[in-house]
Design a protein around this motif. Sequence first.
Motif, mmCIF file in Angstrom:
data_model
loop_
_atom_site.group_PDB
_atom_site.id
_atom_site.type_symbol
_atom_site.label_atom_id
_atom_site.label_comp_id
_atom_site.label_asym_id
_atom_site.label_seq_id
_atom_site.Cartn_x
_atom_site.Cartn_y
_atom_site.Cartn_z
ATOM 1 N N ARG A 28 34.827 18.448 -31.428
ATOM 2 C CA ARG A 28 33.425 18.046 -31.542
ATOM 3 C C ARG A 28 32.967 18.134 -32.998
ATOM 4 O O ARG A 28 31.798 18.379 -33.278
ATOM 5 N N THR A 29 33.880 17.926 -33.925
ATOM 6 C CA THR A 29 33.553 18.004 -35.340
ATOM 7 C C THR A 29 33.847 16.680 -36.028
ATOM 8 O O THR A 29 34.621 15.870 -35.545
ATOM 9 N N ILE A 30 33.191 16.484 -37.170
ATOM 10 C CA ILE A 30 33.514 15.365 -38.043
ATOM 11 C C ILE A 30 33.844 15.929 -39.420
ATOM 12 O O ILE A 30 33.407 17.028 -39.773
ATOM 13 N N GLY A 31 34.614 15.186 -40.184
ATOM 14 C CA GLY A 31 34.977 15.610 -41.530
ATOM 15 C C GLY A 31 34.145 14.890 -42.566
ATOM 16 O O GLY A 31 33.877 13.697 -42.444
ATOM 17 N N LEU A 32 33.709 15.603 -43.576
ATOM 18 C CA LEU A 32 32.966 15.039 -44.702
ATOM 19 C C LEU A 32 33.694 15.405 -45.986
ATOM 20 O O LEU A 32 33.931 16.587 -46.250
ATOM 21 N N ILE A 33 34.056 14.398 -46.781
ATOM 22 C CA ILE A 33 34.744 14.636 -48.055
ATOM 23 C C ILE A 33 33.830 14.193 -49.184
ATOM 24 O O ILE A 33 33.408 13.034 -49.240
ATOM 25 N N VAL A 34 33.489 15.118 -50.088
ATOM 26 C CA VAL A 34 32.627 14.824 -51.232
ATOM 27 C C VAL A 34 33.398 15.087 -52.516
ATOM 28 O O VAL A 34 34.318 15.909 -52.544
ATOM 29 N N PRO A 35 33.032 14.414 -53.619
ATOM 30 C CA PRO A 35 33.789 14.592 -54.865
ATOM 31 C C PRO A 35 33.400 15.822 -55.672
ATOM 32 O O PRO A 35 34.131 16.215 -56.578
ATOM 33 N N ASP A 36 32.248 16.435 -55.366
ATOM 34 C CA ASP A 36 31.790 17.582 -56.153
ATOM 35 C C ASP A 36 30.927 18.478 -55.277
ATOM 36 O O ASP A 36 29.718 18.280 -55.152
ATOM 37 N N GLY A 37 31.546 19.469 -54.657
ATOM 38 C CA GLY A 37 30.820 20.354 -53.761
ATOM 39 C C GLY A 37 29.785 21.207 -54.451
ATOM 40 O O GLY A 37 28.879 21.735 -53.798
ATOM 41 N N ALA A 38 29.877 21.369 -55.783
ATOM 42 C CA ALA A 38 28.908 22.177 -56.520
ATOM 43 C C ALA A 38 27.645 21.400 -56.878
ATOM 44 O O ALA A 38 26.655 21.992 -57.297
ATOM 45 N N ASN A 39 27.676 20.084 -56.717
ATOM 46 C CA ASN A 39 26.522 19.249 -57.071
ATOM 47 C C ASN A 39 25.504 19.311 -55.938
ATOM 48 O O ASN A 39 25.823 18.966 -54.793
ATOM 49 N N PRO A 40 24.261 19.732 -56.223
ATOM 50 C CA PRO A 40 23.251 19.826 -55.160
ATOM 51 C C PRO A 40 23.007 18.510 -54.433
ATOM 52 O O PRO A 40 22.566 18.513 -53.284
ATOM 53 N N PHE A 41 23.266 17.378 -55.084
ATOM 54 C CA PHE A 41 23.092 16.094 -54.420
ATOM 55 C C PHE A 41 24.015 15.985 -53.210
ATOM 56 O O PHE A 41 23.595 15.580 -52.118
ATOM 57 N N TYR A 42 25.274 16.378 -53.374
ATOM 58 C CA TYR A 42 26.209 16.304 -52.261
ATOM 59 C C TYR A 42 25.932 17.395 -51.234
ATOM 60 O O TYR A 42 26.203 17.214 -50.033
ATOM 61 N N SER A 43 25.389 18.524 -51.680
ATOM 62 C CA SER A 43 24.975 19.548 -50.721
ATOM 63 C C SER A 43 23.873 19.017 -49.814
ATOM 64 O O SER A 43 23.857 19.298 -48.604
ATOM 65 N N ALA A 44 22.951 18.240 -50.396
ATOM 66 C CA ALA A 44 21.876 17.656 -49.596
ATOM 67 C C ALA A 44 22.416 16.622 -48.617
ATOM 68 O O ALA A 44 21.941 16.514 -47.477
ATOM 69 N N ILE A 45 23.411 15.830 -49.046
ATOM 70 C CA ILE A 45 24.053 14.889 -48.125
ATOM 71 C C ILE A 45 24.685 15.653 -46.967
ATOM 72 O O ILE A 45 24.549 15.264 -45.795
ATOM 73 N N ALA A 46 25.358 16.747 -47.271
ATOM 74 C CA ALA A 46 26.007 17.543 -46.229
ATOM 75 C C ALA A 46 24.975 18.115 -45.262
ATOM 76 O O ALA A 46 25.213 18.151 -44.044
ATOM 77 N N ARG A 47 23.823 18.556 -45.769
ATOM 78 C CA ARG A 47 22.774 19.081 -44.890
ATOM 79 C C ARG A 47 22.275 18.005 -43.942
ATOM 80 O O ARG A 47 22.072 18.246 -42.744
ATOM 81 N N GLY A 48 22.053 16.795 -44.476
ATOM 82 C CA GLY A 48 21.595 15.704 -43.628
ATOM 83 C C GLY A 48 22.616 15.346 -42.568
ATOM 84 O O GLY A 48 22.270 15.106 -41.401
ATOM 85 N N ALA A 49 23.894 15.315 -42.961
ATOM 86 C CA ALA A 49 24.954 15.019 -41.999
ATOM 87 C C ALA A 49 25.039 16.104 -40.934
ATOM 88 O O ALA A 49 25.209 15.819 -39.742
#
Length: 363
Positions: A73-94
């Motif tokens: 029941r999981t999905i995978g999310l791959i981002v290029p920069d986990g330290a960038n708050p922009f990608y953290s916000a994408i992860a929160r929305g997902a």
Amino acid sequence: MTADPPGFPAAQRSVSIKDVAKRAGVSVTTVSNVLNSRDRVSSDTRERVLAAIDQLGYVRNAAAWQLRAGRSRTIGLIVPDGANPFYSAIARGAEDAAVEYGGAVLVGNSNHSPEREAHYIALFEEQRVQGVLIAPVGDPDQRVEALRRRGLPAVVIGRTAQPESSSVSIDNVAGGYLATRHLLEVGRRRLAFIGGPASTPGIGDRLAGALRAVAEQPDATLEVLETTDLGVAAGRAAALALLDRTDRPLPDGIFFANDLLATGALQAFLLIRHVDVPGDVAMIGYDDIDFAQAAVVPLSSIRQPAALIGRTAVELLAREAEAPDENRRHILFQPELVARESSLGEAPSRTRPASDTTPTTQH
């Protein structure tokens, strides 16, 4: 063989979204729009779909993608920069969207490495995730198509994918134009663009937008300085390099490819060399991370709807899992200019244009 629970016959469990679409005389996409409360469905069509759902006894178990045999029941999310708050916000929305579907998100940080990206793709496949969201380092099309051939839905984040795959992205050319046009409208003419590497997704598009804006202003120039990465340290180093050179003056307006670069430059200008921002140099970043508003000099930025991008990516993944051949879509969000103190001060008289620049409406 397990007996059917009372009042829940096998015929009911077999009803699919395609059955509902056939009964209502609409496409699977339309049924999905009704199930997801999309406003663009007419009231008559919505009533037909809801009537078909009642007649057939269709029950959506959180999301059809959860019912696929042998998947977690999981999905995978791959981002290029986990330290960038922009990608953290994408992860929160997902994550917020996945929780509503009864699932969870596993996040992998590729760190701008194609090899590490491939590692996470393989790992998520081994974990039998329901699908993969990927903000790719390089060209994603071959990898996404390979996943789809193996029955694993994938959605590309941050760039438009091939028609065979769904994607959600931002109009970075428009964003670069907005940022640069803003600097021109507040009277800056000796501009610089700082960001890189040029191969990083979105950077070339932002630069293209900046060049288009400068081309519309005959007395403006744009200097391009490529950085090795998009972090705070790279921004600080770029600003110090501008201050240390003796062959040309400091730009009076700088467009940074993201807010982390701008944050590092603010440190160099304000704390190390005591440069007046925005008096000596106006600054604008990109992404509008939380720090932008809280900076010592609040940072102007181009806002991307990061959380909405993440949420939309999950919704596209769920739609594709319901009907892979009908629900592929490409969502392109428009950026928004957020002007703050870092760019709104008066330009020095030596750089102020002889006549006012007439603001233009941005699209």
